[in-house]
Motif scaffolding. Structure first.
Motif, PDB file in Angstrom:
ATOM      1  N   LEU B 269      41.131   2.421 -78.472  1.00 38.51           N
ATOM      2  CA  LEU B 269      42.311   1.553 -78.375  1.00 38.51           C
ATOM      3  C   LEU B 269      43.039   1.510 -79.711  1.00 38.51           C
ATOM      4  O   LEU B 269      44.250   1.693 -79.777  1.00 38.51           O
ATOM      5  CB  LEU B 269      41.861   0.152 -77.970  1.00 38.51           C
ATOM      6  CG  LEU B 269      42.862  -1.003 -77.835  1.00 38.51           C
ATOM      7  CD1 LEU B 269      42.279  -2.060 -76.932  1.00 38.51           C
ATOM      8  CD2 LEU B 269      43.217  -1.629 -79.164  1.00 38.51           C
ATOM      9  N   SER B 286      49.879   1.427 -74.485  1.00 35.58           N
ATOM     10  CA  SER B 286      49.827   0.028 -74.828  1.00 35.58           C
ATOM     11  C   SER B 286      48.660  -0.612 -74.094  1.00 35.58           C
ATOM     12  O   SER B 286      48.429  -0.361 -72.921  1.00 35.58           O
ATOM     13  CB  SER B 286      51.162  -0.585 -74.462  1.00 35.58           C
ATOM     14  OG  SER B 286      51.049  -1.922 -74.252  1.00 35.58           O
ATOM     15  N   VAL B 287      47.886  -1.386 -74.818  1.00 38.21           N
ATOM     16  CA  VAL B 287      46.706  -1.997 -74.231  1.00 38.21           C
ATOM     17  C   VAL B 287      46.949  -3.487 -74.098  1.00 38.21           C
ATOM     18  O   VAL B 287      47.506  -4.115 -74.994  1.00 38.21           O
ATOM     19  CB  VAL B 287      45.477  -1.766 -75.115  1.00 38.21           C
ATOM     20  CG1 VAL B 287      44.219  -2.078 -74.340  1.00 38.21           C
ATOM     21  CG2 VAL B 287      45.470  -0.355 -75.601  1.00 38.21           C
ATOM     22  N   GLY B 288      46.518  -4.053 -73.008  1.00 39.24           N
ATOM     23  CA  GLY B 288      46.765  -5.470 -72.783  1.00 39.24           C
ATOM     24  C   GLY B 288      45.856  -6.341 -73.622  1.00 39.24           C
ATOM     25  O   GLY B 288      44.856  -5.896 -74.163  1.00 39.24           O
ATOM     26  N   GLY B 289      46.221  -7.589 -73.726  1.00 38.50           N
ATOM     27  CA  GLY B 289      45.347  -8.581 -74.331  1.00 38.50           C
ATOM     28  C   GLY B 289      45.383  -8.597 -75.845  1.00 38.50           C
ATOM     29  O   GLY B 289      45.920  -7.715 -76.489  1.00 38.50           O
ATOM     30  N   GLU B 290      44.792  -9.668 -76.382  1.00 41.11           N
ATOM     31  CA  GLU B 290      44.691  -9.812 -77.829  1.00 41.11           C
ATOM     32  C   GLU B 290      43.255 -10.172 -78.162  1.00 41.11           C
ATOM     33  O   GLU B 290      42.455 -10.434 -77.274  1.00 41.11           O
ATOM     34  CB  GLU B 290      45.639 -10.920 -78.306  1.00 41.11           C
ATOM     35  CG  GLU B 290      47.089 -10.566 -78.101  1.00 41.11           C
ATOM     36  CD  GLU B 290      48.030 -11.680 -78.534  1.00 41.11           C
ATOM     37  OE1 GLU B 290      47.747 -12.309 -79.556  1.00 41.11           O
ATOM     38  OE2 GLU B 290      49.013 -11.916 -77.832  1.00 41.11           O
ATOM     39  N   VAL B 291      42.956 -10.204 -79.461  1.00 39.44           N
ATOM     40  CA  VAL B 291      41.613 -10.589 -79.872  1.00 39.44           C
ATOM     41  C   VAL B 291      41.378 -12.034 -79.432  1.00 39.44           C
ATOM     42  O   VAL B 291      42.182 -12.906 -79.729  1.00 39.44           O
ATOM     43  CB  VAL B 291      41.473 -10.476 -81.405  1.00 39.44           C
ATOM     44  CG1 VAL B 291      40.076 -10.854 -81.839  1.00 39.44           C
ATOM     45  CG2 VAL B 291      41.806  -9.066 -81.858  1.00 39.44           C
ATOM     46  N   ARG B 306      39.175  -6.820 -72.325  1.00 38.35           N
ATOM     47  CA  ARG B 306      40.261  -5.871 -72.601  1.00 38.35           C
ATOM     48  C   ARG B 306      39.861  -4.442 -72.246  1.00 38.35           C
ATOM     49  O   ARG B 306      40.621  -3.514 -72.498  1.00 38.35           O
ATOM     50  CB  ARG B 306      40.618  -5.924 -74.087  1.00 38.35           C
ATOM     51  CG  ARG B 306      41.055  -7.294 -74.543  1.00 38.35           C
ATOM     52  CD  ARG B 306      41.260  -7.322 -76.050  1.00 38.35           C
ATOM     53  NE  ARG B 306      42.502  -6.671 -76.446  1.00 38.35           N
ATOM     54  CZ  ARG B 306      42.843  -6.479 -77.705  1.00 38.35           C
ATOM     55  NH1 ARG B 306      42.039  -6.853 -78.673  1.00 38.35           N
ATOM     56  NH2 ARG B 306      43.979  -5.897 -77.999  1.00 38.35           N
TER      57      ARG B 306
END
Lengths: 324, 340
Positions: B269, B286-291, B306
């Motif tokens: 990622l 583009s990868v969804g989500g955040e830390v 994620r």
């Protein structure tokens, strides 16, 4: 006619020790629907250019020359009230830090509704509906509930999505995005960039993307302007500026970016630092750091001239039709 | 690509410069006692670093990379003894770090370079005094020899001896970072912890500083623990690489091997999320989500919300590190061969 035309823009800061010229005859144009990347190191004048266009120069900074035209109409001499109508309605803005852009005391819905009503004159219900639609469009999950949340309840990436909705909700023709992803982590940065790309393409919005990150420029822009010491050093199509830079500064800048593809023993470096505003050398501002400097560079200032597929302000290209 | 890689050993020489074994650090982020009692809530803790182990062989660079909140700066502080780990051991040259810190002869051999050259230099001190302080503290030189040594250090980092007379405000960001490096080198250390040393700098200045750090490493045989969020910078600097996510190392091994064939979904990622200068106009995956919030980390593998490969086991069970061709990876999908 270009959407935005900046010609010979000069911005000065009067100080006790004399007038500092922060932008020195900056000229460029943005066509409708085009993404122009503006890149440069801190202090090169890229953010200042954006601020001058939307009339938000911090005093004592002032536009001391040149002109700015939006769809042919001069906007640099407009009274503040008229300029205020243009900001938001015809030019949207996105700044680096979403936390300072949003008002922490208002829900995001109220901020969106206010902007929509100010510029589009919709009824309360219609404006709220529009605001929810925008939040959905920028990818906020559960938009109809989240609209009544305060900015602090959103994560950094989500906040920047709200800021993008805020900048685009009055459907401006041009968005000035000043380091929109600098405060974000790389994985979130990728999301925001692709969102910005998709929305501006769908709505036909032109973008002036100000950033120090060549990578962001490379994947987003159609054309790119490289700024150095308050001047445009090179401007042209993004592939040409990155692949075959004509100005030695652009070349050095590209060489100093570490690459993922290959590992080199040493990075190319440009020695020295950008001059301070009160000590800009005569002739070409880059001449003390330039590896290919010659006599003319020290005495005479180069204007932008054709250099292959780009335009560069460099004497190396004087009188040479193609030199790439 | 991956077959060509030699199975390099992760723990190399017998006496590594720095060795961390099972290091865990927990911050107490509870509200004040009264509020906590009134709201009847328990103490809340944040596990910034969770069961971390690695070792850095002498003269090499180990980098830790990850997004904000992954615990990399906490590791930096633990590694020079600015904080004590809650569990686990840290050894410096084979000695426990706390013992090593107590001996000036060992303590002077480790130093740190900080991220922000504006905040890490005392604005009221002349550069000469800033650089001389460790020399005086450790008694490495006396009288006029101190000044000679400061001059030599400033020259070594590309400044002029006369610059010692100036105050930090007279310098640009890059020059200040050179002063920080001169100060870090003044106690003649062998081990430097560099916490995002170039992220406050412009790219052309960053190139100068990275080149300087590499030159110094070669000339003085320095060992670096290099912390950064910038993968390209890490690629340029590292021998070994550890990728961190929410306090844990998800992938660790020789940097070349990881960059040639990233295994863990999070490493992929991160690499996919980087803009590509070689192909302008190409979109990133583009990868969804955040830390997620580290106070309430997800169950099982903390990356599972994620991760495209996540299944029931990933949501329930925490993956342990397994060795795969010289690289340690903590991922169920890879262990089970589900990752393509």
């Amino acid at each position: 006619m270009p959407l935005l035309e900046v010609r010979d823009l000069v911005v000065e800061f009067p100080t006790r020790r004399g007038v500092l010229r922060a932008l020195d005859h900056v000229s460029f144009a943005i066509e409708a629907g085009e993404v122009l990347g503006v890149v440069g190191e801190s202090g090169a004048g890229k953010s200042l250019t954006g601020a001058a266009i939307i009339g938000l120069l911090d005093p004592p900074g002032r536009i001391a020359g040149g002109e700015i035209r939006l769809q042919g109409e001069r906007i640099d001499k407009l009274p503040p009230e008229k300029l205020r109508r243009i900001r938001g309605r015809r030019i949207g803005t996105i700044f680096q830090d979403p936390l300072t852009t949003l008002n922490p005391l208002y829900t995001v819905g109220r901020q969106l509704v206010e902007t929509i009503q100010t510029h589009l004159g919709l009824s309360d219900a219609a404006a709220r509906k529009r605001a929810i639609a925008w939040l959905e469009e920028v990818g906020i999950p559960g938009a109809s509930q989240r609209i009544d949340a305060y900015p602090h309840a959103f994560s950094g990436g989500m906040r920047q999505r709200v800021v993008i909705a805020l900048a685009l909700c009055a459907e401006p023709m041009l968005v000035i995005a000043d380091e929109p992803t600098t405060a974000l982590d790389v994985s979130v940065q990728a999301q925001i960039i692709s969102l910005l790309k998709r929305l501006t393409r769908d709505h036909g919005t032109a973008v002036m993307l100000v950033t120090h990150d060549m990578g962001v420029i490379a994947e987003t822009s159609d054309r790119v302007a490289v700024m150095y010491a308050g001047r445009v050093a090179e401007i042209g199509p993004v592939a040409a500026v990155i692949g075959t830079p004509a100005h030695p500064y652009t070349e050095g800048l590209m060489g100093s970016i570490p690459s993922l593809e290959q590992r080199v023993a040493r990075l190319r470096q440009i020695d020295g630092a950008m001059p301070r505003l009160d000590a800009i050398p005569a002739g070409c501002a880059f001449n003390p750091r330039c590896p290919r400097v010659f006599d003319r560079c020290r005495s005479e200032r180069p204007e932008l001239m054709a250099a292959g597929t780009t335009q560069a302000a460099c004497w190396l290209h004087a009188g040479v039709a193609t030199n790439v | 690509m991956s077959e060509a890689l030699a199975p390099a050993a992760i723990v190399v020489t017998t006496a590594p410069m720095l060795e961390l074994a099972g290091v865990t650090h927990v911050f107490d982020v509870s509200r004040p006692w009264l509020q906590r009692t009134l709201a009847r809530e328990p103490r809340r803790t944040l596990r910034a670093v969770d069961d971390l182990s690695f070792s850095i062989p002498r003269g090499t660079t180990l980098s830790l990379v990850g997004e904000s909140g992954c615990g990399k700066s906490t590791v930096a502080r633990l590694s020079v003894g600015l904080m004590e780990p809650a569990r686990g051991t840290i050894r410096f040259e084979g000695e426990p770090l706390s013992t090593a810190r107590a001996q000036p002869a060992l303590r002077r051999r480790m130093n740190m370079i900080f991220q922000d050259p504006y905040a890490s230099l005392n604005p009221r001190w002349r550069v000469r005094d800033i650089v001389a302080e460790p020399i005086r503290t450790f008694g490495l030189a006396h009288g006029s020899a101190v000044q000679e040594r400061v001059d030599a250090l400033l020259t070594q980092v590309g400044l002029a001896p006369q610059d010692g007379e100036k105050f930090p405000h007279a310098f640009s960001g890059g020059q200040r970072q050179r002063v920080s490096i001169a100060r870090a080198l003044s106690s003649a250390p062998e081990f430097l912890v560099c916490d995002e040393p170039t992220s406050a700098l412009d790219v052309s200045v960053q190139a100068q500083i990275l080149n300087l750090m590499k030159d110094l490493q070669q000339r003085l045989g320095l060992t670096y623990l290099f912390i950064s969020h910038n993968l390209a910078v890490v690629r340029h600097m590292s021998d070994q690489l550890g990728v961190m996510y929410l306090g844990r190392i998800v992938e660790m091994g020789p940097a070349d091997a990881i960059f040639a064939a990233p295994r863990h979904p999070y490493t992929r990622l991160l690499l996919d999320a980087l803009p590509d200068l070689a192909h302008p106009g190409r979109s990133r995956t583009s990868v969804g989500g955040e830390v997620p919030n580290p106070i309430r980390p997800p169950s099982g593998c903390t990356f599972h919300p994620r991760c495209k490969l996540a299944n029931a086991r990933c949501r329930a069970e925490r993956p342990e590190q397994i060795a795969a061709e010289g690289v340690l990876v903590a991922c169920h999908a890879i262990e089970e061969g589900r990752a393509s």
